[in-house]
Design a protein around this motif. Structure first.
Motif, PDB file in Angstrom:
ATOM      1  N   ASN A   1       1.008  -1.145  -0.029  1.00 22.02           N
ATOM      2  CA  ASN A   1       0.180  -0.183  -0.050  1.00 22.02           C
ATOM      3  C   ASN A   1       0.909   1.282   0.052  1.00 22.02           C
ATOM      4  OD1 ASN A   1      -2.735  -0.518  -0.303  1.00 22.02           O
ATOM      5  ND2 ASN A   1      -2.757  -1.492   1.814  1.00 22.02           N
ATOM      6  N   MET A   2       2.141   1.206   0.354  1.00 16.47           N
ATOM      7  CA  MET A   2       2.852   2.247   0.267  1.00 16.47           C
ATOM      8  C   MET A   2       3.464   2.528  -1.238  1.00 16.47           C
ATOM      9  SD  MET A   2       4.865   2.507   3.981  1.00 16.47           S
ATOM     10  CE  MET A   2       6.316   1.787   3.238  1.00 16.47           C
ATOM     11  N   SER A   3       4.219   3.819  -1.478  1.00 21.11           N
ATOM     12  CA  SER A   3       4.624   3.980  -2.813  1.00 21.11           C
ATOM     13  C   SER A   3       6.076   3.449  -2.982  1.00 21.11           C
ATOM     14  CB  SER A   3       4.959   5.393  -3.118  1.00 21.11           C
ATOM     15  OG  SER A   3       5.425   5.933  -2.177  1.00 21.11           O
ATOM     16  N   ALA A   4       6.562   3.226  -3.936  1.00 21.73           N
ATOM     17  CA  ALA A   4       8.006   2.824  -4.411  1.00 21.73           C
ATOM     18  C   ALA A   4       8.702   3.581  -3.613  1.00 21.73           C
ATOM     19  CB  ALA A   4       8.346   2.942  -5.782  1.00 21.73           C
ATOM     20  N   TYR A   5       8.599   4.812  -3.494  1.00 17.27           N
ATOM     21  CA  TYR A   5       9.583   5.755  -2.745  1.00 17.27           C
ATOM     22  C   TYR A   5       9.593   5.585  -1.042  1.00 17.27           C
ATOM     23  CZ  TYR A   5      10.733  10.241  -0.395  1.00 17.27           C
ATOM     24  OH  TYR A   5      11.391  11.241   0.355  1.00 17.27           O
ATOM     25  N   ARG A   6       8.177   5.317  -0.507  1.00 16.55           N
ATOM     26  CA  ARG A   6       8.162   5.152   0.731  1.00 16.55           C
ATOM     27  C   ARG A   6       8.819   3.699   1.151  1.00 16.55           C
ATOM     28  NH1 ARG A   6       7.182   9.552   3.913  1.00 16.55           N
ATOM     29  NH2 ARG A   6       6.877   8.010   5.571  1.00 16.55           N
ATOM     30  N   ASN A   7       8.605   2.721   0.088  1.00 16.79           N
ATOM     31  CA  ASN A   7       9.098   1.544   0.323  1.00 16.79           C
ATOM     32  C   ASN A   7      10.754   1.495   0.379  1.00 16.79           C
ATOM     33  OD1 ASN A   7       7.485  -1.009   0.723  1.00 16.79           O
ATOM     34  ND2 ASN A   7       6.593   0.194  -0.842  1.00 16.79           N
ATOM     35  N   ALA A   8      11.365   2.390  -0.420  1.00 17.92           N
ATOM     36  CA  ALA A   8      12.793   2.504  -0.548  1.00 17.92           C
ATOM     37  C   ALA A   8      13.234   3.079   0.651  1.00 17.92           C
ATOM     38  CB  ALA A   8      13.075   3.368  -1.807  1.00 17.92           C
ATOM     39  N   LEU A   9      12.702   4.151   1.105  1.00 26.64           N
ATOM     40  CA  LEU A   9      12.869   4.858   2.453  1.00 26.64           C
ATOM     41  C   LEU A   9      13.351   3.975   3.531  1.00 26.64           C
ATOM     42  CD1 LEU A   9      11.115   8.333   2.917  1.00 26.64           C
ATOM     43  CD2 LEU A   9      13.282   7.967   3.036  1.00 26.64           C
ATOM     44  N   THR A  10      12.405   3.035   3.603  1.00 22.53           N
ATOM     45  CA  THR A  10      12.272   2.137   4.720  1.00 22.53           C
ATOM     46  C   THR A  10      13.754   1.522   4.994  1.00 22.53           C
ATOM     47  OG1 THR A  10      11.360   0.050   3.784  1.00 22.53           O
ATOM     48  CG2 THR A  10       9.799   1.488   4.993  1.00 22.53           C
ATOM     49  N   GLY A  11      14.332   1.433   3.834  1.00 21.39           N
ATOM     50  CA  GLY A  11      15.719   0.901   4.054  1.00 21.39           C
ATOM     51  C   GLY A  11      16.848   1.797   5.047  1.00 21.39           C
ATOM     52  N   ALA A  12      16.268   3.094   5.181  1.00 22.44           N
ATOM     53  CA  ALA A  12      17.011   4.126   6.211  1.00 22.44           C
ATOM     54  C   ALA A  12      16.819   3.467   7.443  1.00 22.44           C
ATOM     55  CB  ALA A  12      16.763   5.171   5.721  1.00 22.44           C
ATOM     56  N   LEU A  13      15.737   2.687   8.014  1.00 28.50           N
ATOM     57  CA  LEU A  13      15.605   2.240   9.153  1.00 28.50           C
ATOM     58  C   LEU A  13      16.367   1.245   9.747  1.00 28.50           C
ATOM     59  CD1 LEU A  13      11.495   2.009   8.871  1.00 28.50           C
ATOM     60  CD2 LEU A  13      12.908   4.017   9.821  1.00 28.50           C
ATOM     61  N   SER A  14      17.074   0.515   8.767  1.00 31.30           N
ATOM     62  CA  SER A  14      17.936  -0.582   9.301  1.00 31.30           C
ATOM     63  C   SER A  14      19.084   0.312  10.026  1.00 31.30           C
ATOM     64  CB  SER A  14      18.295  -1.542   8.023  1.00 31.30           C
ATOM     65  OG  SER A  14      19.062  -2.336   8.360  1.00 31.30           O
TER      66      SER A  14
END
Ligand code: ADP
Ligand code: ADP
Length: 230
Positions: free
Chosen positions: A86-99
């Motif tokens: 349900n999230m955009s490609a951009y929001r999904n890519a951003l989650t990489g920063a959480l790691s």
């Protein structure tokens, strides 16, 4: 010093020996394909390299850090992309920063400007900048895997791992995804290990090939050494 050093690694699950005394070194920036049939031990090897599971015996170093010391960042691309549909490609890519930032920051703070620039740059690297706002769930299988690669790149990893990243794709999409991954790795000088079971596709993108069967390394060589039997 090699980027990765795997030393006499054995992994047992009860009476199953998933990896049996596996050793190899990988120099910085090499793009390695792990080949082998289902059940050979490829996933187990990648999970050990990612610190997701400990070896029963032996040890693994990323640079001069033993695995699990959590000082090196390992990016992972999965067979099942694990995107949030349900999230955009951009929001999904951003989650990489959480790691890298850790869970606490992910709960307490917003992404900073650098994270956002990294996410857009990573989407650009995988050719999806124009699709940044598209919902992940509405993307093709190949596009989803490319978003998964972008998410791993946003981690700014020392090591990129991909566990059967193209096994659910048709050959054209599979080649497309592999070529973006190879380009991203080359651009950033990233040490990469990708497991594949399609020898033809592996041959086109790999620089070095490690063949695994029944938990053992049965082949380790260059494209010229690669035969169809691996
Ligand atoms: P693949 O062959 O595509 O690598 P598997 O079907 O062997 O995947 O494994 C899928 C998942 O199930 C992996 O996370 C693996 O660790 C786990 N798994 C595989 N075999 C077993 C088993 N015998 N018992 C418990 N978990 C297993
Ligand atoms: P591959 O990725 O090459 O298909 P795996 O690493 O998934 O191979 O599996 C190697 C062997 O270890 C298989 O026999 C599998 O059933 C077994 N295995 C993998 N994960 C588990 C697990 N969590 N528990 C028990 N057995 C497992």
């Amino acid at each position: 010093m090699p980027a990765i050093s795997v030393n006499n690694v054995t992994k047992r699950y009860d009476d199953v020996v998933a990896l049996d005394d596996v050793s190899f070194d990988i120099p910085e920036g090499e793009f390695v394909v792990i080949l082998g049939p289902s059940g050979a031990g490829k996933s187990t090897l990648l999970r050990i390299l990612n610190g997701l599971t400990p070896p029963t015996d032996g040890n693994v170093y990323i640079g001069d850090e033993p695995i699990g010391s959590a000082r090196s960042e390992v990016g992972m691309v999965f067979q099942m992309h694990y995107l949030i549909e349900n999230m955009s490609a951009y929001r999904n890519a951003l989650t990489g920063a959480l790691s890298r930032a850790g869970l606490v920051r992910s709960l307490l703070t917003w992404y900073d400007g650098q994270d956002k620039r990294n996410a857009l740059e990573a989407l650009d690297t995988v050719g999806l900048l124009d699709f940044a706002e598209q919902r992940a769930g509405s993307m093709s299988g190949g596009q989803k895997q490319r978003v998964g690669i972008a998410r791993a790149l946003v981690q700014n990893p020392d090591l990129l791992l991909a566990d059967e990243p193209v096994s659910s794709l048709d050959p054209k999409a599979a080649r497309d995804v592999m070529s973006y991954m190879k380009e991203a790795a080359d651009e950033r000088g990233l040490t990469t290990l990708a497991s594949l079971h399609q020898v033809n596709i592996a041959r086109e993108f790999g620089e070095r090939f490690i063949g695994v069967r029944d938990g053992e390394v049965v082949f380790d060589g260059s494209r010229e050494d690669l035969t169809m039997e691996v």
